[in-house]
Design a protein around this motif. Structure first.
Motif, mmCIF file in Angstrom:
data_model
loop_
_atom_site.group_PDB
_atom_site.id
_atom_site.type_symbol
_atom_site.label_atom_id
_atom_site.label_comp_id
_atom_site.label_asym_id
_atom_site.label_seq_id
_atom_site.Cartn_x
_atom_site.Cartn_y
_atom_site.Cartn_z
ATOM 1 N N VAL A 54 -3.157 4.290 -2.274
ATOM 2 C CA VAL A 54 -4.811 5.682 -1.445
ATOM 3 C C VAL A 54 -4.389 6.552 -1.833
ATOM 4 O O VAL A 54 -3.141 7.651 -1.789
ATOM 5 C CB VAL A 54 -3.922 5.102 0.046
ATOM 6 C CG1 VAL A 54 -4.916 5.206 1.309
ATOM 7 C CG2 VAL A 54 -4.049 3.201 0.051
ATOM 8 N N ASP A 98 -1.788 -1.224 -3.606
ATOM 9 C CA ASP A 98 -2.900 -0.579 -3.411
ATOM 10 C C ASP A 98 -2.636 1.281 -3.526
ATOM 11 O O ASP A 98 -1.974 1.435 -2.652
ATOM 12 C CB ASP A 98 -3.282 -0.997 -2.438
ATOM 13 C CG ASP A 98 -4.404 -2.084 -2.735
ATOM 14 O OD1 ASP A 98 -5.075 -2.075 -3.842
ATOM 15 O OD2 ASP A 98 -4.560 -2.477 -1.585
ATOM 16 N N LYS A 152 -12.040 -0.392 6.564
ATOM 17 C CA LYS A 152 -12.827 -0.362 5.308
ATOM 18 C C LYS A 152 -14.694 0.217 5.586
ATOM 19 O O LYS A 152 -15.099 -0.421 6.477
ATOM 20 C CB LYS A 152 -13.313 -1.276 5.386
ATOM 21 C CG LYS A 152 -11.654 -1.588 4.464
ATOM 22 C CD LYS A 152 -11.867 -2.817 4.034
ATOM 23 C CE LYS A 152 -10.703 -4.150 3.399
ATOM 24 N NZ LYS A 152 -9.368 -3.110 2.192
ATOM 25 N N SER A 205 -6.271 9.949 2.893
ATOM 26 C CA SER A 205 -7.295 8.241 3.289
ATOM 27 C C SER A 205 -6.053 7.812 4.076
ATOM 28 O O SER A 205 -5.944 6.715 5.016
ATOM 29 C CB SER A 205 -8.170 8.013 2.532
ATOM 30 O OG SER A 205 -8.565 8.203 1.883
ATOM 31 N N ASP A 236 -12.562 -6.166 -3.886
ATOM 32 C CA ASP A 236 -12.151 -5.320 -4.028
ATOM 33 C C ASP A 236 -11.815 -5.580 -6.100
ATOM 34 O O ASP A 236 -11.396 -6.736 -6.140
ATOM 35 C CB ASP A 236 -10.175 -4.893 -3.645
ATOM 36 C CG ASP A 236 -10.950 -4.540 -2.351
ATOM 37 O OD1 ASP A 236 -12.084 -3.959 -2.231
ATOM 38 O OD2 ASP A 236 -10.040 -5.144 -0.820
ATOM 39 N N LYS A 243 0.549 -1.232 -0.715
ATOM 40 C CA LYS A 243 0.103 0.012 0.483
ATOM 41 C C LYS A 243 0.911 1.531 -0.435
ATOM 42 O O LYS A 243 1.999 1.262 0.846
ATOM 43 C CB LYS A 243 -0.956 -0.070 0.852
ATOM 44 C CG LYS A 243 -2.304 -0.931 1.158
ATOM 45 C CD LYS A 243 -2.631 -0.976 2.587
ATOM 46 C CE LYS A 243 -3.881 -1.915 2.520
ATOM 47 N NZ LYS A 243 -5.037 -2.091 1.467
ATOM 48 N N ASN A 279 -6.496 -0.501 9.439
ATOM 49 C CA ASN A 279 -7.290 0.057 8.032
ATOM 50 C C ASN A 279 -8.759 0.487 8.537
ATOM 51 O O ASN A 279 -9.679 -1.351 9.465
ATOM 52 C CB ASN A 279 -7.086 -1.193 7.198
ATOM 53 C CG ASN A 279 -7.724 -1.253 6.195
ATOM 54 O OD1 ASN A 279 -8.192 -2.336 5.758
ATOM 55 N ND2 ASN A 279 -7.331 -0.129 5.309
ATOM 56 N N ASP A 333 -10.335 2.754 3.204
ATOM 57 C CA ASP A 333 -10.542 1.993 2.238
ATOM 58 C C ASP A 333 -12.105 2.876 2.374
ATOM 59 O O ASP A 333 -13.096 2.485 2.756
ATOM 60 C CB ASP A 333 -10.595 0.913 1.989
ATOM 61 C CG ASP A 333 -8.898 0.673 1.814
ATOM 62 O OD1 ASP A 333 -8.350 1.401 1.474
ATOM 63 O OD2 ASP A 333 -8.663 -0.746 2.765
ATOM 64 N N GLU A 334 -12.423 3.623 0.941
ATOM 65 C CA GLU A 334 -14.155 3.774 0.709
ATOM 66 C C GLU A 334 -13.664 2.704 -0.240
ATOM 67 O O GLU A 334 -13.736 2.702 -1.309
ATOM 68 C CB GLU A 334 -14.489 4.608 0.283
ATOM 69 C CG GLU A 334 -13.806 5.806 1.855
ATOM 70 C CD GLU A 334 -14.432 7.260 1.229
ATOM 71 O OE1 GLU A 334 -15.463 7.155 1.519
ATOM 72 O OE2 GLU A 334 -13.598 7.647 0.441
ATOM 73 N N VAL A 335 -15.778 1.694 -0.208
ATOM 74 C CA VAL A 335 -16.105 0.726 -0.966
ATOM 75 C C VAL A 335 -17.235 0.581 -1.540
ATOM 76 O O VAL A 335 -18.043 1.178 -0.539
ATOM 77 C CB VAL A 335 -16.102 -0.429 -0.007
ATOM 78 C CG1 VAL A 335 -16.336 -2.085 -0.652
ATOM 79 C CG2 VAL A 335 -14.478 -1.021 0.510
#
Lengths: 73, 73, 73, 73, 73, 73
Positions: C53, C51, F7, C57, D51, C7, F5, F51-53
């Motif tokens: 980011v 990933d 999410k 964030s 993801d 990341k 983390n 993390d935005e899902v």
């Protein structure tokens, strides 16, 4: 080439020490087949990693799992 | 400030109990240098976390690793 | 059969839009070689997922990265 | 209360922009049922997060996926 | 329905064997409340998973944590 | 040196496009303080990644979030 990570609480199994090797093998076979059936992902390059998490390290609704279950009953 | 997570199967090492502390230190040093060389990421804010996963919790090609290897041989 | 997740903050590159495809290819090649050299892991079954980011964030020292850097200068 | 994270390359679908909402719904339903059938995990507390990873951010055998596939053909 | 994963080094606690069940319960309660207060996320569908990582499996600044701390002192 | 983390589903915010930079900054500050208060973890080496899902990539109870909510109402 999917990567699947399955996290479950460590419990159950013959002696309470978690999922058995047979149950893990079923999860691995099942999720690999699902990805092949749904998205034509090649099983040869599908990884599955299963993590078993101690009950007091998993929280839901602001409480550890054991306390959460005790309140529901 | 990179974060690197390395997941490997728990095996090898002097007594079969997994990577040695020296091997882990090599992984940590190597991946930190790689991120510094390639993307000028500052080593001071580079984290590396190594997870060792039991063989029966890792699947490839729809089978647990041990069964997968037995079939290949 | 290692799985590596890297990341990094999404920044840099020719137009500020993140690491280039070449830089990602270098990370993939480098970390795969490192695992092969250090632990004899087979490159054929080594996965690397990168990933990127967004800066707002990612937090360090209790602040988003952009604010953290502004304070350090 | 399992948590499942499925990482796939972002490709396929009607316009090449990735899995469709229907395909994702199938993955979610399938893996939730698998955990219920195999380990009696309660679907009500099963999370699935999918993801989708850009092709140049996924590596296998030391190469980005696109280069890896080109070499295999 | 947030999912929070907290990774910490395995140390401290009454006998040096890691965070206590009480400390983990505090983390679970605290982060669930934070998500409810800040983003109105429903605690009933907030999961928290805490992973404790052995000291020699965690790297910072290119070194395992134990070596990193020894150099700082 | 914790790594956290978080999410969350990508929704809310002024224009429906997700959490605002201010809300993310609050999460980062809050969870860093929580780890410092509870376990004396040093904020200087605490990382937080949010993390935005997308809603159709998150499943609960065997259904995508949007369908899950529609059924509950």
């Amino acid at each position: 080439m999917p990567y699947v990570n399955i996290k479950i609480t460590k419990e159950g199994g013959p002696d309470g020490s978690g999922a058995t090797a047979e149950q893990k093998a079923e999860l691995i076979a099942g999720v690999t087949k699902l990805l092949s059936d749904t998205l034509q992902k090649d099983p040869a390059t599908t990884f599955v990693v299963i993590d078993e998490v101690p009950l007091d390290s998993w929280g839901i609704a602001g409480k550890p799992v054991t306390e959460y279950r005790a309140r529901k009953n």
